[in-house]
Design a protein around this motif. Structure first.
Motif, PDB file in Angstrom:
ATOM      1  N   LEU A  37      -8.867   9.522  -3.598  1.00 28.87           N
ATOM      2  CA  LEU A  37      -8.928   9.938  -2.201  1.00 28.87           C
ATOM      3  C   LEU A  37     -10.062   9.278  -1.429  1.00 28.87           C
ATOM      4  N   GLU A  39     -10.252   6.067  -1.211  1.00 28.54           N
ATOM      5  CA  GLU A  39      -9.679   4.835  -0.667  1.00 28.54           C
ATOM      6  C   GLU A  39      -8.262   5.008  -0.113  1.00 28.54           C
ATOM      7  N   THR A  41      -5.540   7.694   1.962  1.00 26.64           N
ATOM      8  CA  THR A  41      -5.436   8.919   2.755  1.00 26.64           C
ATOM      9  C   THR A  41      -4.600   9.963   2.020  1.00 26.64           C
ATOM     10  N   VAL A  42      -4.760  11.224   2.445  1.00 34.06           N
ATOM     11  CA  VAL A  42      -4.191  12.355   1.705  1.00 34.06           C
ATOM     12  C   VAL A  42      -2.685  12.238   1.518  1.00 34.06           C
ATOM     13  N   TRP A  43      -1.943  12.037   2.595  1.00 42.09           N
ATOM     14  CA  TRP A  43      -0.479  12.043   2.493  1.00 42.09           C
ATOM     15  C   TRP A  43       0.040  10.848   1.702  1.00 42.09           C
ATOM     16  N   TRP A  44      -0.569   9.682   1.863  1.00 35.53           N
ATOM     17  CA  TRP A  44      -0.137   8.527   1.074  1.00 35.53           C
ATOM     18  C   TRP A  44      -0.539   8.676  -0.386  1.00 35.53           C
ATOM     19  N   TYR A  95      -6.023  18.076   0.344  1.00 37.00           N
ATOM     20  CA  TYR A  95      -6.960  18.317   1.445  1.00 37.00           C
ATOM     21  C   TYR A  95      -8.228  19.001   0.940  1.00 37.00           C
ATOM     22  N   SER A  98     -10.522  16.567  -0.807  1.00 43.02           N
ATOM     23  CA  SER A  98     -11.113  15.605   0.123  1.00 43.02           C
ATOM     24  C   SER A  98     -12.260  16.209   0.922  1.00 43.02           C
ATOM     25  N   ALA A 206       3.777  11.036   5.618  1.00 44.00           N
ATOM     26  CA  ALA A 206       2.805   9.950   5.424  1.00 44.00           C
ATOM     27  C   ALA A 206       3.135   8.757   6.304  1.00 44.00           C
ATOM     28  N   GLU A 210       0.078   8.458   9.038  1.00 48.59           N
ATOM     29  CA  GLU A 210      -1.048   7.709   8.479  1.00 48.59           C
ATOM     30  C   GLU A 210      -0.683   6.244   8.291  1.00 48.59           C
ATOM     31  N   PRO A 213      -1.366   2.276   3.282  1.00 45.52           N
ATOM     32  CA  PRO A 213      -2.555   1.740   2.595  1.00 45.52           C
ATOM     33  C   PRO A 213      -2.337   0.299   2.139  1.00 45.52           C
TER      34      PRO A 213
END
Length: 309
Positions: A37, A39, A41-44, A95, A98, A206, A210, A213
């Protein structure tokens, strides 16, 4: 067809071995999540984890059995369990981790046995025995020892803690619901489809909320964490936990996972240099006692009871 005494003993032995593996591999999951987490994001992060877990498990099922589709009569049950075991758990924990230290997040998440034990009484008619109550009391005392030094942190950043409590409640309810349903498909197939249904919900969120990535830019440390998360916590442990739920009462299966936050705390200290001291040692003793009361003593007493019965 009723299960013989020998089959029941073998089944419980398998359950104990699976709980040991779950304690180790899910415990190490927490620092791995924290690394990922940083590097992604949460949903990805959850999309990648669920995709790896779902396609990994279903691929194994297809390769070994040639079957891939669940029973149509079980789809509604699969969707209901997915809401609590997959969606609620994975979103809230991502979440939560994070927003707070991984070791402490894992501790709050393991309030889950309380929710499972309480909900199993009205939903499954499971008795809340003295052994379960004592095990819960010892386990919660252990968690209190771990969380005590960071109570100020939880007060100043309560959102992360609230996410973890929500995750615990969701997982506890999902455990009870799963136990109460009759499954004709294999546990591996059921597990894979739950993860796939979760992926169908999380992936669009995601993609819409967002940025995608840049996988090529991820560090080697994050790639190692992802590989670990998919292979063991997502593929093996997701299956193993649901298998344990079919072997033991829901409350016992839930209490049996209390080793996870201990491993999570110590591994986070080792891998992430999170602080550790006498509260962790005290918690280890208390939680070990809880596992002995709920799992070990009944296993020792059962043969004696049969011999004298």
């Amino acid at each position: 067809m009723t299960e013989t005494t020998a089959e029941a003993t073998e089944s419980k032995a398998t359950g104990y071995l699976l709980l040991i593996a779950i304690g180790l591999f899910w415990g190490l999951n927490w620092p791995a999540m924290k690394i990922g987490l940083t590097e992604i994001t949460v949903w990805w992060f959850r999309t990648i984890s669920l995709a790896g877990g779902a396609f990994g498990i279903l691929g194994i099922v297809w390769a070994t059995t040639g079957k891939i589709l669940p029973q149509r009569s079980e789809i509604r049950s699969l969707l209901l369990c997915t809401v609590f075991i997959v969606l609620g758990w994975h979103i809230f924990t991502a979440y939560g981790v994070s927003l707070m230290p991984a070791g402490r997040a894992s501790i709050i998440a393991y309030l889950m046995p309380v929710f499972a034990a309480v909900l199993a009484v009205p939903v499954l008619r499971e008795p809340l025995t003295r052994a379960k109550l004592l095990g819960l009391a010892l386990g919660m005392a252990g968690l209190a020892m771990l969380i005590g030094p960071d109570i100020v942190l939880l007060q100043t950043a309560p959102i992360g803690a609230l996410f973890m409590v929500a995750a615990a409640a969701s997982w506890g309810l999902g455990t009870v619901l799963f136990k109460g349903m009759r499954w004709t498909s294999s546990i591996a197939l059921v597990t894979g489809w739950q993860l796939l249904f979760g992926l169908v919900v999380i992936f669009p969120v995601a993609a819409l909320t967002e940025p995608v990535p840049d996988l090529a830019a991820l560090s080697a440390k994050t790639w190692i964490a992802l590989a670990y998360l998919i292979a063991l916590p997502m593929i093996f442990c997701q299956w193993a936990y649901l298998k344990v739920v079919t072997i033991f009462p829901a409350a016992v299966a839930a209490i049996g996972t209390l080793a996870v936050p201990v491993v999570g705390t110590y591994s986070s200290a080792l891998i992430l240099a999170e602080p550790i001291g006498w509260p962790e040692l005290s918690a280890l003793i208390l939680i070990t006692a809880a596992l002995v009361v709920v799992l070990v003593l009944p296993a020792i007493q059962a043969p004696r009871a049969r011999a004298t019965g």
